[in-house]
Design an enzyme around this catalytic site. Structure first.
Site, short mmCIF file in Angstrom:
data_model
loop_
_atom_site.label_atom_id
_atom_site.label_comp_id
_atom_site.label_asym_id
_atom_site.label_seq_id
_atom_site.Cartn_x
_atom_site.Cartn_y
_atom_site.Cartn_z
N PHE A 73 -43.36 2.69 28.49
CA PHE A 73 -43.95 3.92 27.98
C PHE A 73 -45.42 3.93 28.35
O PHE A 73 -46.17 3.04 27.96
CB PHE A 73 -43.79 4.05 26.46
CG PHE A 73 -44.36 5.34 25.95
CD1 PHE A 73 -43.79 6.56 26.31
CD2 PHE A 73 -45.48 5.36 25.13
CE1 PHE A 73 -44.33 7.76 25.87
CE2 PHE A 73 -46.03 6.57 24.69
CZ PHE A 73 -45.44 7.77 25.06
N ASP B 161 -51.04 -2.09 31.46
CA ASP B 161 -51.24 -1.05 30.45
C ASP B 161 -51.38 -1.73 29.09
O ASP B 161 -50.39 -2.16 28.50
CB ASP B 161 -50.07 -0.06 30.47
CG ASP B 161 -50.23 1.05 29.43
OD1 ASP B 161 -51.08 0.90 28.54
OD2 ASP B 161 -49.49 2.05 29.52
N LYS C 176 -56.06 3.73 21.93
CA LYS C 176 -55.65 3.42 20.55
C LYS C 176 -56.77 2.74 19.75
O LYS C 176 -57.70 3.41 19.34
CB LYS C 176 -54.36 2.61 20.57
CG LYS C 176 -53.16 3.47 21.06
CD LYS C 176 -51.86 2.83 20.75
CE LYS C 176 -50.67 3.62 21.23
NZ LYS C 176 -50.13 4.55 20.25
C1 LIG Z 1 -48.47 1.35 26.37
C2 LIG Z 1 -48.89 2.77 26.17
N1 LIG Z 1 -49.44 3.45 27.18
C3 LIG Z 1 -49.85 4.72 27.04
C4 LIG Z 1 -49.71 5.39 25.84
C5 LIG Z 1 -50.16 6.81 25.71
O1 LIG Z 1 -51.26 6.90 24.88
P1 LIG Z 1 -51.66 8.31 24.22
O2 LIG Z 1 -50.57 8.68 23.27
O3 LIG Z 1 -52.98 8.04 23.54
O4 LIG Z 1 -51.79 9.28 25.31
C6 LIG Z 1 -49.14 4.72 24.76
C7 LIG Z 1 -48.95 5.41 23.47
O5 LIG Z 1 -48.22 4.98 22.60
C8 LIG Z 1 -48.71 3.38 24.92
O6 LIG Z 1 -48.14 2.69 23.91
#
Ligand SMILES: Cc1ncc(COP(=O)(O)O)c(C=O)c1O
Length: 398
Positions: free
Chosen positions: A130, A215, A244
């Site tokens: 994700f 990520d 986050k």
């Molecule tokens: C690993 C990872 N990457 C990207 C995102 C996307 O972040 P955002 O919701 O702030 O756009 C998330 C969100 O949960 C995530 O867990």
């Protein structure tokens, strides 16, 4: 009109928080919840942390926003601090995780363009990943629930099973730009990457001139008990989107990169109206002030071990619900027994025991508390979980 004014893309539950106090949330009806979700790993300092609140209030009164056409003493200061405490040489600030991922994808493609290899544009990503909800980020996952109906997606992604180094290597061809992987998959089910996998990807990137994008939007910034999850692997990425916890609840993300990986990101190649504005930078500084204090990360690690130990003890007594614990630090997952639906158990814990958790893939419930929890919160969480499990009756299949 049947549609709600708030676009109905979320399955919102009955809890309607109106106030936060440390590790607790208070609903519109006055109910008090133990918040082991922290805005999905966002409220690193809990709710209403005085240092963060003061920093935001003071900055809001001083200077909230200016465009990126002007010099940014606030952005420079936070970027310097992040650079000093990470692998990175440079930082691009965003407002969210998915924008940080977009910047990572663009940085990787521009690197190969700048190297004279524009055909190297494909990023190999991993099953159940994700990376966010923008078109680039949904193109970077093979999960159909995020992609369906949004085609055509961005070309230039290939997908391998997570933790399967050989399968990832088999996908490399003349068009490969690099890999993008969550060091710990969050939404996919708190799956921790193995050392062989992450170290293997690093090695292959070095051998083939590819880029490693980690990520760490969810697993970075202190959550695992180290500042960055990659530190558990003894390697460093080339590019790393984060978000986050970095703003502690204020919308803030960042894409970190080495000087080499960012070689294509020259004037005019990328931008953001709000990214890195003084208010966001003040929030970021306040979070770092606390996180870099002596003993903060050690306390996260200790609380992680304490919580994990407690969960492990709980499982044998409630093995009709729980199967095992996974994760690292304060990014923990409870794997549920087959037939127990994570969303159903989360709803039960929330509605009957005032405990906030988050469902994930892989039949896992996530425990992602504020990083400032102490022994009392751990005990409260374990008590609530034990009671919730004791009286839990799985929803009947229909
Ligand atoms: C690993 C990872 N990457 C990207 C995102 C996307 O972040 P955002 O919701 O702030 O756009 C998330 C969100 O949960 C995530 O867990």
């Amino acid at each position: 009109m049947a549609i709600t004014p708030l676009m109905p893309v979320y399955p919102r539950c009955g809890v309607r928080p109106v106030r936060g106090e440390g590790c607790h949330l208070i609903g519109e009806d006055g109910t008090r919840y133990l918040d082991m979700a922290a805005g999905i790993a966002v409220n690193a300092l809990g709710h209403g942390h005085p240092h963060l609140v003061k920093a935001i209030a003071e900055q809001a009164a001083t200077l909230m926003h200016v465009s990126n056409l002007y010099g940014s003493p606030q952005g420079e200061a936070l970027a310097e601090r992040i650079v000093a405490n990470s692998f990175a040489d440079t930082v691009f600030f965003t407002n969210s995780g998915t924008e940080a991922v977009e910047c990572a994808i663009k940085t990787a493609r521009r690197f190969h363009f700048a190297e004279g290899n524009p055909q190297r544009h494909t990023i190999i990503t991993f099953e159940n990943a994700f990376h966010g909800r923008t078109m680039g980020a949904i193109s970077a996952t093979n999960q159909s629930k995020m992609r369906d109906g949004f085609e055509p997606l961005l070309p230039g992604f290939a997908y391998a099973p997570f933790n399967d180094l050989a399968a990832a290597l088999a996908l490399i061809d003349d068009e490969t730009a690099g890999f993008m992987v969550e060091t710990i998959q969050g939404e996919g089910g708190v799956s921790v990457a193995t050392p062989e996998f992450i170290q293997g990807l690093r090695r292959v990137c070095d051998e083939h001139g590819l880029l490693l994008i980690l990520d760490e939007v969810q697993c970075g910034y202190g959550r695992t008990g180290k500042m960055w999850a990659y530190e558990h692997y003894g390697i460093e990425p080339d590019i790393m989107p984060i978000a986050k916890g970095i703003g502690g609840g204020f919308p803030l993300g960042a894409c970190l990169a080495t000087e080499r990986a960012a070689k294509g990101m020259v004037i005019g190649t990328h931008g953001s109206t709000y990214g890195g504005n003084p208010l966001a930078m003040a929030a970021g500084q306040a979070v770092l002030d606390v996180m870099l204090e002596d003993g903060f990360l050690a306390q996260v690690e200790a609380m992680g071990e304490r919580l994990r130990g407690g969960l492990e003890q709980l499982i044998p007594n409630h093995d009709h619900v729980f199967e095992g614990v996974r994760g690292r630090g304060l990014m923990l997952g409870l794997k549920l027994k087959a037939g127990v639906e994570p969303r159903d158990f989360v709803a039960h814990a929330r509605d009957n025991h005032q405990l906030l958790l988050v469902a994930a893939g892989g039949n896992v419930v996530r425990i992602l508390p504020p990083l400032v929890i102490d022994e009392r919160h751990v005990v409260e969480c374990l008590d609530k979980l034990a009671t919730a499990a004791r009286v839990y009756v799985p929803a009947a299949d229909d």
